[in-house]
Design a protein around this motif. Sequence first.
Motif, PDB file in Angstrom:
ATOM      1  N   ARG A  10      35.605 -11.497  26.332  1.00 57.71           N
ATOM      2  CA  ARG A  10      36.091 -10.481  25.389  1.00 57.71           C
ATOM      3  C   ARG A  10      35.822  -9.076  25.901  1.00 57.71           C
ATOM      4  NH1 ARG A  10      36.407 -12.085  19.459  1.00 57.71           N
ATOM      5  NH2 ARG A  10      36.404 -14.347  19.546  1.00 57.71           N
ATOM      6  N   TRP A  62      40.379  -4.660  18.721  1.00 54.70           N
ATOM      7  CA  TRP A  62      40.942  -5.963  18.382  1.00 54.70           C
ATOM      8  C   TRP A  62      40.287  -7.094  19.168  1.00 54.70           C
ATOM      9  CZ3 TRP A  62      43.389  -7.974  14.543  1.00 54.70           C
ATOM     10  CH2 TRP A  62      43.999  -9.212  14.676  1.00 54.70           C
ATOM     11  N   CYS A  63      39.861  -6.827  20.393  1.00 52.23           N
ATOM     12  CA  CYS A  63      39.247  -7.878  21.213  1.00 52.23           C
ATOM     13  C   CYS A  63      37.972  -8.417  20.579  1.00 52.23           C
ATOM     14  CB  CYS A  63      38.933  -7.344  22.605  1.00 52.23           C
ATOM     15  SG  CYS A  63      40.378  -7.174  23.642  1.00 52.23           S
ATOM     16  N   CYS A  66      38.851 -10.490  16.812  1.00 53.65           N
ATOM     17  CA  CYS A  66      39.496 -11.802  16.780  1.00 53.65           C
ATOM     18  C   CYS A  66      38.477 -12.890  16.523  1.00 53.65           C
ATOM     19  CB  CYS A  66      40.204 -12.081  18.102  1.00 53.65           C
ATOM     20  SG  CYS A  66      41.736 -11.225  18.285  1.00 53.65           S
ATOM     21  N   LYS A  67      38.950 -13.952  15.896  1.00 55.23           N
ATOM     22  CA  LYS A  67      38.063 -15.061  15.590  1.00 55.23           C
ATOM     23  C   LYS A  67      37.812 -15.948  16.807  1.00 55.23           C
ATOM     24  CE  LYS A  67      37.345 -18.211  11.807  1.00 55.23           C
ATOM     25  NZ  LYS A  67      37.867 -18.697  10.540  1.00 55.23           N
ATOM     26  N   HIS A  71      42.745 -16.352  21.126  1.00 55.82           N
ATOM     27  CA  HIS A  71      43.614 -15.502  20.319  1.00 55.82           C
ATOM     28  C   HIS A  71      43.573 -14.059  20.809  1.00 55.82           C
ATOM     29  CE1 HIS A  71      43.199 -18.482  16.735  1.00 55.82           C
ATOM     30  NE2 HIS A  71      43.980 -18.946  17.704  1.00 55.82           N
ATOM     31  N   CYS A  72      42.438 -13.633  21.280  1.00 57.83           N
ATOM     32  CA  CYS A  72      42.298 -12.284  21.833  1.00 57.83           C
ATOM     33  C   CYS A  72      43.195 -12.123  23.053  1.00 57.83           C
ATOM     34  CB  CYS A  72      40.839 -12.028  22.193  1.00 57.83           C
ATOM     35  SG  CYS A  72      40.556 -10.607  23.216  1.00 57.83           S
ATOM     36  N   ASP A  75      46.958 -12.230  21.954  1.00 51.37           N
ATOM     37  CA  ASP A  75      47.427 -11.040  21.243  1.00 51.37           C
ATOM     38  C   ASP A  75      47.540  -9.830  22.161  1.00 51.37           C
ATOM     39  OD1 ASP A  75      47.519 -12.593  18.994  1.00 51.37           O
ATOM     40  OD2 ASP A  75      45.609 -11.890  18.194  1.00 51.37           O
TER      41      ASP A  75
END
Length: 96
Positions: A10, A62-63, A66-67, A71-72, A75
């Motif tokens: 991340r 956003w990174c 994210c859950k 997904h990171c 997206d």
Amino acid sequence: MTFSLPVFIRTLMAIFGGYGVGICASFGMIPVSLWLFTNNTHDAIFIGLMFSYLFAFMAFIWCFCCKNTVHCIRDIGLASVTLMGLYYLFPVEVMS
């Protein structure tokens, strides 16, 4: 210690993905700013550069919001492809 690899991924996505989204936003926002704000190409480039900082900061945040790490990555890739698609779908006329 089980979360060290996803946090590392991340962090790399936040740094390099945010930079990549910023570059794609600077290109992608030029046709949008030509259409919405001004008809001058030089002003549109300046507006696109200003929006690139906003998009890079949003991608950085956003990174870590994210859950899931996958997904990171997804997206950030979708945002980059969408912004570059704007640039290629609506080409800018030759600058003087």
